[in-house]
Design a protein around this motif. Structure first.
Motif, PDB file in Angstrom:
ATOM      1  N   PRO A  47       0.818  -1.219   0.000  1.00 34.96           N
ATOM      2  CA  PRO A  47       0.000   0.000   0.000  1.00 34.96           C
ATOM      3  C   PRO A  47       0.851   1.269   0.000  1.00 34.96           C
ATOM      4  O   PRO A  47       0.493   2.265  -0.623  1.00 34.96           O
ATOM      5  CB  PRO A  47      -0.804  -0.112   1.298  1.00 34.96           C
ATOM      6  N   GLU A  48       2.005   1.230   0.708  1.00 34.51           N
ATOM      7  CA  GLU A  48       2.890   2.395   0.762  1.00 34.51           C
ATOM      8  C   GLU A  48       3.420   2.754  -0.634  1.00 34.51           C
ATOM      9  O   GLU A  48       3.458   3.926  -1.024  1.00 34.51           O
ATOM     10  CB  GLU A  48       4.066   2.154   1.711  1.00 34.51           C
ATOM     11  N   LYS A  49       3.821   1.720  -1.383  1.00 34.59           N
ATOM     12  CA  LYS A  49       4.352   1.964  -2.728  1.00 34.59           C
ATOM     13  C   LYS A  49       3.254   2.451  -3.684  1.00 34.59           C
ATOM     14  O   LYS A  49       3.502   3.284  -4.549  1.00 34.59           O
ATOM     15  CB  LYS A  49       5.018   0.704  -3.266  1.00 34.59           C
ATOM     16  N   LEU A  50       2.046   1.909  -3.507  1.00 39.29           N
ATOM     17  CA  LEU A  50       0.928   2.379  -4.322  1.00 39.29           C
ATOM     18  C   LEU A  50       0.642   3.847  -4.036  1.00 39.29           C
ATOM     19  O   LEU A  50       0.380   4.631  -4.952  1.00 39.29           O
ATOM     20  CB  LEU A  50      -0.328   1.542  -4.034  1.00 39.29           C
ATOM     21  N   PHE A  51       0.719   4.209  -2.757  1.00 38.29           N
ATOM     22  CA  PHE A  51       0.488   5.600  -2.379  1.00 38.29           C
ATOM     23  C   PHE A  51       1.569   6.496  -2.960  1.00 38.29           C
ATOM     24  O   PHE A  51       1.281   7.592  -3.463  1.00 38.29           O
ATOM     25  CB  PHE A  51       0.458   5.737  -0.853  1.00 38.29           C
ATOM     26  N   TRP A  94       7.067  15.451  -0.258  1.00 38.75           N
ATOM     27  CA  TRP A  94       5.888  15.482   0.599  1.00 38.75           C
ATOM     28  C   TRP A  94       5.314  14.087   0.847  1.00 38.75           C
ATOM     29  O   TRP A  94       4.777  13.805   1.917  1.00 38.75           O
ATOM     30  CB  TRP A  94       4.825  16.396  -0.015  1.00 38.75           C
ATOM     31  N   MET A  95       5.442  13.203  -0.144  1.00 40.30           N
ATOM     32  CA  MET A  95       4.888  11.861   0.050  1.00 40.30           C
ATOM     33  C   MET A  95       5.624  11.130   1.172  1.00 40.30           C
ATOM     34  O   MET A  95       5.037  10.320   1.898  1.00 40.30           O
ATOM     35  CB  MET A  95       4.945  11.048  -1.245  1.00 40.30           C
ATOM     36  N   PHE A  96       6.906  11.439   1.376  1.00 36.78           N
ATOM     37  CA  PHE A  96       7.651  10.812   2.452  1.00 36.78           C
ATOM     38  C   PHE A  96       7.209  11.349   3.811  1.00 36.78           C
ATOM     39  O   PHE A  96       7.216  10.627   4.802  1.00 36.78           O
ATOM     40  CB  PHE A  96       9.152  11.027   2.258  1.00 36.78           C
ATOM     41  N   VAL A  97       6.801  12.618   3.848  1.00 38.10           N
ATOM     42  CA  VAL A  97       6.251  13.181   5.085  1.00 38.10           C
ATOM     43  C   VAL A  97       4.968  12.453   5.450  1.00 38.10           C
ATOM     44  O   VAL A  97       4.735  12.123   6.623  1.00 38.10           O
ATOM     45  CB  VAL A  97       5.978  14.694   4.916  1.00 38.10           C
ATOM     46  N   MET A  98       4.136  12.178   4.456  1.00 38.31           N
ATOM     47  CA  MET A  98       2.864  11.492   4.687  1.00 38.31           C
ATOM     48  C   MET A  98       3.074  10.085   5.237  1.00 38.31           C
ATOM     49  O   MET A  98       2.290   9.594   6.044  1.00 38.31           O
ATOM     50  CB  MET A  98       2.068  11.417   3.379  1.00 38.31           C
ATOM     51  N   ASN A 137      -4.919   5.634   9.824  1.00 47.65           N
ATOM     52  CA  ASN A 137      -5.259   4.211   9.710  1.00 47.65           C
ATOM     53  C   ASN A 137      -4.425   3.499   8.653  1.00 47.65           C
ATOM     54  O   ASN A 137      -4.601   2.306   8.421  1.00 47.65           O
ATOM     55  CB  ASN A 137      -6.743   4.048   9.379  1.00 47.65           C
ATOM     56  N   GLN A 138      -3.536   4.277   7.999  1.00 45.23           N
ATOM     57  CA  GLN A 138      -2.692   3.794   6.914  1.00 45.23           C
ATOM     58  C   GLN A 138      -3.518   3.130   5.809  1.00 45.23           C
ATOM     59  O   GLN A 138      -3.113   2.128   5.210  1.00 45.23           O
ATOM     60  CB  GLN A 138      -1.617   2.838   7.463  1.00 45.23           C
ATOM     61  N   ASP A 139      -4.704   3.716   5.577  1.00 51.07           N
ATOM     62  CA  ASP A 139      -5.568   3.291   4.470  1.00 51.07           C
ATOM     63  C   ASP A 139      -5.162   4.111   3.246  1.00 51.07           C
ATOM     64  O   ASP A 139      -5.835   5.065   2.842  1.00 51.07           O
ATOM     65  CB  ASP A 139      -7.038   3.536   4.832  1.00 51.07           C
ATOM     66  N   TYR A 140      -4.037   3.719   2.651  1.00 45.62           N
ATOM     67  CA  TYR A 140      -3.441   4.526   1.595  1.00 45.62           C
ATOM     68  C   TYR A 140      -4.231   4.478   0.293  1.00 45.62           C
ATOM     69  O   TYR A 140      -4.081   5.355  -0.560  1.00 45.62           O
ATOM     70  CB  TYR A 140      -1.992   4.093   1.365  1.00 45.62           C
ATOM     71  N   GLN A 141      -5.084   3.471   0.147  1.00 46.31           N
ATOM     72  CA  GLN A 141      -5.908   3.400  -1.059  1.00 46.31           C
ATOM     73  C   GLN A 141      -6.921   4.552  -1.081  1.00 46.31           C
ATOM     74  O   GLN A 141      -7.020   5.287  -2.068  1.00 46.31           O
ATOM     75  CB  GLN A 141      -6.641   2.064  -1.136  1.00 46.31           C
ATOM     76  N   LYS A 142      -7.658   4.718   0.017  1.00 49.91           N
ATOM     77  CA  LYS A 142      -8.643   5.796   0.081  1.00 49.91           C
ATOM     78  C   LYS A 142      -7.961   7.159   0.114  1.00 49.91           C
ATOM     79  O   LYS A 142      -8.463   8.128  -0.464  1.00 49.91           O
ATOM     80  CB  LYS A 142      -9.542   5.620   1.308  1.00 49.91           C
TER      81      LYS A 142
END
Length: 415
Positions: free
Chosen positions: A13-17, A268-272, A144-149
């Protein structure tokens, strides 16, 4: 179709995000490139002012998003329900206050930034409460680390803004700045997709304990102070240039800023990903510094690559992205990219310490951010000088953050 599902199942999920963030950043760049080419430097300066206000709004909204993300990990049961009530209510209240103030002072903003009309500011003001609501929504997915939503909500906002703004500019014969602001407003509506908000949650009679409320208020205050420094450092140069220089030079500088900030937007994605990971590891009693070092390494490699390309191929990059009308900014491109890269790396350190409830990096960023404004106010005889001032300020900021991190790592082995 089965093959696609198989690929998605194998990718974390992290890589998809991260992939989604790259698409969103690419779309936002395309949005600005289209505006720059379609409008020309003078008209683009007004449009860029609105996108800068959007960035300012995103930093303010990030206070609520990060707070929601952190306590989504730490709170459960009634504490979580009470916290959601607190955040949604305050986000809407604060957003309404900011919107009313922006609407009321629209005329003053028109005078300050030399725009054709105050209507774009008034239109933008109407959407502010919606953005803060959306920020709390995103914070729930992030925590919640729901990176898809989380990915979907960024995608819907970006694509709707790009498509609707372009359609409005091509079809509606009116002031471009107003159409840009209208496109931004409409994109916030689409940014609420998906949402699982329920009004029933706000009706439950639950409240946070005094201790938990103190923790929440402390974190929100700390984050708000840091986001204010983010606004100062990341946007003051564009706003000050818009005030001190003519519309053509302001438009040229806006194009420079948009290209040079690519490192910051990608970082910024790394901050997230950083904040929820650090909070979780701290909660579990594990070392957190390795996560920071990993992400700093990624951003440093990215920054060096981008600065190199901007130094070797400045004219080609500007011609491809904005066209020949903006070519005079070529000599400054790598320098602006350097300033932004230094800030992007400093930013990772600051958010890392925010996750650990440490306030010194906020003070450091605030001092350097104010120093940057003061220096630009006194030294703005040319766009070249404006960029040099930022490099000096960002070198000082990164050195200060590195010294603080090193000192803490030596004195406290638990971070």
């Amino acid at each position: 179709m089965t093959a696609i599902k198989l690929v998605f199942n194998k990718v974390s999920p992290e890589k998809l995000f991260m992939g989604s963030v790259l698409v969103v950043n690419g779309g936002n760049y395309l949005y600005n490139l289209i505006l720059g080419r379609l409008l020309g430097p003078a008209a683009y300066s007004d449009a860029a002012l609105l996108t800068t206000l959007l960035l300012v709004l995103s930093f303010l909204g990030m206070t609520f998003q990060l707070a929601t993300a952190k306590f989504a990990i730490l709170f459960t049961g009634d504490n979580w329900v009470a916290f959601k009530q607190l955040l949604y209510t305050n986000a809407l209240g604060f957003g309404t206050l900011i919107g009313v103030l922006l609407f009321a002072f629209a005329g003053h903003l028109q005078t300050l930034f030399h725009t054709e009309s105050d209507l774009p500011f008034k239109t933008f003001a109407v959407s502010v409460p919606l953005y803060f609501f959306m920020s709390v929504n995103r914070g729930r997915y992030q925590g919640n680390q729901d990176y898809q939503k989380l990915s979907i909500t960024y995608q819907t906002e970006m694509w709707s803004r790009l498509i609707l703004t372009l359609a409005l500019l091509l079809v509606v014969p009116t002031t471009p700045a107003f159409l840009v602001s209208l496109g931004i407003v409409l994109s916030f509506v689409f940014g609420l997709i998906p949402t699982n908000f329920s009004i029933k949650n706000l009706k439950k009679k639950v409240s946070l304990s005094k201790e938990n409320k103190r923790k929440v208020i402390s974190f929100i205050a700390l984050t708000a102070c840091y986001e204010l420094t983010q606004i100062i450092i990341n946007n003051s140069d564009v706003l000050l240039v818009k005030h001190y220089f003519d519309t053509v030079n302001a438009g040229l500088y806006a194009s420079l800023a948009m290209i040079g900030r690519v490192v910051y937007f990608v970082a910024w994605m790394f901050v997230m990903l950083l904040l929820p990971a650090v909070v979780q590891k701290q909660k579990d009693g594990e070392a957190t510094a390795p996560i920071l070092i990993k992400y700093v390494s990624y951003v440093a490699v990215l920054a060096i690559s981008i600065i190199f390309c901007c130094a070797v191929f400045p004219k080609l990059i500007i011609q491809l992205m904005f066209g020949d009308a903006y070519i005079s900014m070529a000599p400054l491109l790598w320098q602006y990219a350097l300033a932004t890269s230094l800030f992007a790396i400093s930013n990772l350190f600051a958010y890392y310490f925010l996750s650990l409830d440490q306030y010194v990096p906020v003070i450091l960023s605030g001092v350097l951010g104010i120093s940057q404004i003061i220096m630009i106010i006194f030294f703005h005889s040319s766009l070249y000088m404006v960029v040099q001032v930022q490099i000096i300020a960002m070198v000082a900021l990164l050195v200060a953050q590195l010294l603080y991190f090193t000192t803490n790592n030596i004195l406290n082995k638990t971070i």
